[in-house]
Design a protein around this motif. Structure first.
Motif, PDB file in Angstrom:
ATOM      1  N   THR A  42      82.084  59.639  -0.532  1.00  0.00           N
ATOM      2  CA  THR A  42      82.744  58.552  -1.255  1.00  0.00           C
ATOM      3  C   THR A  42      82.754  58.788  -2.764  1.00  0.00           C
ATOM      4  O   THR A  42      83.206  57.932  -3.524  1.00  0.00           O
ATOM      5  CB  THR A  42      82.040  57.212  -0.978  1.00  0.00           C
ATOM      6  OG1 THR A  42      80.664  57.303  -1.384  1.00  0.00           O
ATOM      7  CG2 THR A  42      82.110  56.849   0.492  1.00  0.00           C
ATOM      8  N   ARG A  43      82.287  59.940  -3.201  1.00  0.00           N
ATOM      9  CA  ARG A  43      82.132  60.187  -4.642  1.00  0.00           C
ATOM     10  C   ARG A  43      83.459  60.056  -5.390  1.00  0.00           C
ATOM     11  O   ARG A  43      83.516  59.406  -6.438  1.00  0.00           O
ATOM     12  CB  ARG A  43      81.544  61.588  -4.869  1.00  0.00           C
ATOM     13  CG  ARG A  43      81.349  61.918  -6.340  1.00  0.00           C
ATOM     14  CD  ARG A  43      80.682  63.275  -6.521  1.00  0.00           C
ATOM     15  NE  ARG A  43      80.576  63.628  -7.924  1.00  0.00           N
ATOM     16  CZ  ARG A  43      80.037  64.755  -8.365  1.00  0.00           C
ATOM     17  NH1 ARG A  43      79.544  65.648  -7.503  1.00  0.00           N
ATOM     18  NH2 ARG A  43      79.973  65.006  -9.668  1.00  0.00           N
ATOM     19  N   GLU A  46      84.492  56.437  -5.625  1.00  0.00           N
ATOM     20  CA  GLU A  46      83.658  55.708  -6.580  1.00  0.00           C
ATOM     21  C   GLU A  46      84.046  56.032  -8.018  1.00  0.00           C
ATOM     22  O   GLU A  46      84.162  55.133  -8.862  1.00  0.00           O
ATOM     23  CB  GLU A  46      82.183  56.047  -6.334  1.00  0.00           C
ATOM     24  CG  GLU A  46      81.654  55.511  -5.003  1.00  0.00           C
ATOM     25  CD  GLU A  46      80.322  56.135  -4.629  1.00  0.00           C
ATOM     26  OE1 GLU A  46      79.750  56.866  -5.465  1.00  0.00           O
ATOM     27  OE2 GLU A  46      79.849  55.912  -3.502  1.00  0.00           O
ATOM     28  N   GLU A  47      84.255  57.314  -8.310  1.00  0.00           N
ATOM     29  CA  GLU A  47      84.641  57.713  -9.662  1.00  0.00           C
ATOM     30  C   GLU A  47      86.007  57.128 -10.031  1.00  0.00           C
ATOM     31  O   GLU A  47      86.206  56.642 -11.152  1.00  0.00           O
ATOM     32  CB  GLU A  47      84.668  59.240  -9.768  1.00  0.00           C
ATOM     33  CG  GLU A  47      83.291  59.888  -9.684  1.00  0.00           C
ATOM     34  CD  GLU A  47      83.374  61.414  -9.670  1.00  0.00           C
ATOM     35  OE1 GLU A  47      84.505  61.948  -9.491  1.00  0.00           O
ATOM     36  OE2 GLU A  47      82.320  62.060  -9.830  1.00  0.00           O
ATOM     37  N   ARG A  50      85.637  53.372 -10.712  1.00  0.00           N
ATOM     38  CA  ARG A  50      84.978  53.117 -11.988  1.00  0.00           C
ATOM     39  C   ARG A  50      85.951  53.321 -13.154  1.00  0.00           C
ATOM     40  O   ARG A  50      86.038  52.483 -14.066  1.00  0.00           O
ATOM     41  CB  ARG A  50      83.771  54.041 -12.138  1.00  0.00           C
ATOM     42  CG  ARG A  50      82.917  53.735 -13.369  1.00  0.00           C
ATOM     43  CD  ARG A  50      81.631  54.532 -13.358  1.00  0.00           C
ATOM     44  NE  ARG A  50      81.863  55.978 -13.383  1.00  0.00           N
ATOM     45  CZ  ARG A  50      81.583  56.807 -12.380  1.00  0.00           C
ATOM     46  NH1 ARG A  50      81.044  56.344 -11.267  1.00  0.00           N
ATOM     47  NH2 ARG A  50      81.819  58.103 -12.489  1.00  0.00           N
ATOM     48  N   LEU A  82      83.666  51.689   1.009  1.00  0.00           N
ATOM     49  CA  LEU A  82      82.370  51.533   0.344  1.00  0.00           C
ATOM     50  C   LEU A  82      81.482  50.473   0.984  1.00  0.00           C
ATOM     51  O   LEU A  82      80.289  50.448   0.738  1.00  0.00           O
ATOM     52  CB  LEU A  82      82.587  51.187  -1.140  1.00  0.00           C
ATOM     53  CG  LEU A  82      83.315  52.227  -1.983  1.00  0.00           C
ATOM     54  CD1 LEU A  82      83.367  51.769  -3.439  1.00  0.00           C
ATOM     55  CD2 LEU A  82      82.640  53.585  -1.876  1.00  0.00           C
ATOM     56  N   VAL A 106      77.164  48.385  -5.448  1.00  0.00           N
ATOM     57  CA  VAL A 106      77.564  49.795  -5.512  1.00  0.00           C
ATOM     58  C   VAL A 106      77.433  50.198  -6.982  1.00  0.00           C
ATOM     59  O   VAL A 106      78.368  50.080  -7.773  1.00  0.00           O
ATOM     60  CB  VAL A 106      79.008  50.005  -5.010  1.00  0.00           C
ATOM     61  CG1 VAL A 106      79.330  51.502  -4.932  1.00  0.00           C
ATOM     62  CG2 VAL A 106      79.211  49.343  -3.650  1.00  0.00           C
ATOM     63  N   THR A 108      77.315  52.809  -8.658  1.00  0.00           N
ATOM     64  CA  THR A 108      78.182  53.845  -9.236  1.00  0.00           C
ATOM     65  C   THR A 108      79.559  53.302  -9.605  1.00  0.00           C
ATOM     66  O   THR A 108      80.343  53.982 -10.257  1.00  0.00           O
ATOM     67  CB  THR A 108      78.353  55.008  -8.252  1.00  0.00           C
ATOM     68  OG1 THR A 108      78.779  54.485  -6.986  1.00  0.00           O
ATOM     69  CG2 THR A 108      77.053  55.773  -8.074  1.00  0.00           C
ATOM     70  N   VAL A 109      79.851  52.069  -9.179  1.00  0.00           N
ATOM     71  CA  VAL A 109      81.142  51.440  -9.466  1.00  0.00           C
ATOM     72  C   VAL A 109      80.988  50.259 -10.411  1.00  0.00           C
ATOM     73  O   VAL A 109      81.704  50.124 -11.399  1.00  0.00           O
ATOM     74  CB  VAL A 109      81.826  50.988  -8.158  1.00  0.00           C
ATOM     75  CG1 VAL A 109      83.098  50.188  -8.457  1.00  0.00           C
ATOM     76  CG2 VAL A 109      82.152  52.191  -7.280  1.00  0.00           C
TER      77      VAL A 109
END
Length: 332
Positions: A42-43, A46-47, A50, A82, A106, A108-109
């Motif tokens: 899911t990277r 997530e990026e 964001r 997610l 989450v 990272t988000v």
């Protein structure tokens, strides 16, 4: 209260900033759950989320600390999203979806928990060859549908048309519940047939630029009589041996594919549409006009036909998520 809504699909994500229920900023990116399916991680999603949130906040001239609530809907709640949430079985009301919402952090988000809206599925048990056609599901279109239920004050049996890569037909009952849906691959079929088959040379620009009613209706009639595959090949015949231009041929193909969708509405066990049901058509201008033309020429669709304007269908996913979140008491 300032709110962010996240609408994540298979290939795209849109983030909208809202102030007191009105959109004040927006950003979108070509990142979706397909990236998770391909990479197994899911990277990238997530990026992308964001960065898109940052862009939407900048467009709205807001800071992260200004946001009181973040809502997410669409494929982001699937097994490649997610926060996986089971579909709510139909018939499903806005309250049912509100009660099934979940929050998840989450980091990272976003630095605070995000509230996720679940999808809806048809209520069919023990799936097999005997009943698989009756099953269907959605993630994202349920929020769009409830946005239209509120905006249009729908209180009678209605089918909402949400055309796209996967065209979705959502049935609303007299209690303002989603009581079923049916999906076709109309958009993907049009793209593949227009660009990746022998018909590419006959269609030039690929998609119809303007509606040609005669050719549109002829395509639908052809598919109904001799099947979609043969109707599609007729586009090449019209190119080789007739004088119709590329736009006329593209209209013939458009009519064939969309005409097949109308056959789905009449015959599918996934949705039970009857003559006289109200018909609400959304989507891009060409698709809206094409579907409306086909429906108007078909006696089966004898109910009220509403073709939405751009303003009526703007920000549907975010508006619907906010509508559902209010039912949960998450927003004023």
């Amino acid at each position: 209260m300032n709110t962010l809504t996240i609408d994540t699909g298979t290939t795209n994500t849109r983030v909208t900033a809202w102030r007191d229920g009105q959109p004040v900023g927006q950003a979108a990116t070509q990142v979706g759950v397909r990236d998770t399916a391909i990479t197994g991680s899911t990277r990238k999603l997530e990026e992308g989320l964001r960065d898109t949130i940052t862009a939407a906040l900048a467009d709205a001239k807001l800071e992260r600390a200004d946001i009181g609530r973040v809502l997410a809907s669409g494929m982001i709640t699937s097994n490649v999203g997610l926060c996986e949430i089971p579909h709510v079985p139909a018939a499903a009301s806005a309250d049912d979806l509100a009660n099934a919402m979940r929050e998840a952090l989450v980091e990272t988000v976003w630095h605070q928990p995000i509230w996720f809206v679940p999808g809806v599925r048809n209520k069919v048990d023990h799936i097999g060859l005997h009943n698989c056609e009756a099953m269907d599901m959605m993630r994202g279109e349920e929020t769009e549908s409830f946005a239209l239920v509120e905006r249009l004050a729908i209180d009678e049996p209605t089918v909402i048309v949400l055309p796209g890569s996967h065209s979705k037909f959502v049935s609303i009952d007299e209690k303002q519940r989603i009581d079923g849906c049916v999906t076709t691959l109309a958009g993907e079929l049009l793209h593949v047939i227009s660009h990746d088959t022998i018909l590419a040379g006959s269609l030039k620009e690929g998609f119809a630029r303007r509606i040609d009613p005669e050719m549109l209706l002829a395509g639908a009639a052809s598919a109904k009589k001799i099947g979609l595959g043969r109707a599609c090949f007729s586009v090449r015949i019209l190119d080789q041996f007739a004088v119709y231009d590329a736009n006329a041929r593209a209209n013939f193909l458009l009519g064939a594919v969309l005409g097949s969708d109308l056959l789905t509405l009449k015959n599918s066990s996934a949705i039970r549409m009857s003559p006289g049901t109200r018909f609400v058509v959304s989507g891009k201008p060409i698709l809206r006009e094409a579907i409306a033309r086909l429906v108007e020429g078909d006696d089966f669709f004898s109910g009220t036909i509403t073709v939405l304007g751009d303003d009526e269908q703007r920000d549907l996913a975010g508006y619907g998520a906010i509508t559902i979140a209010r039912r949960r008491g998450l927003l004023d």
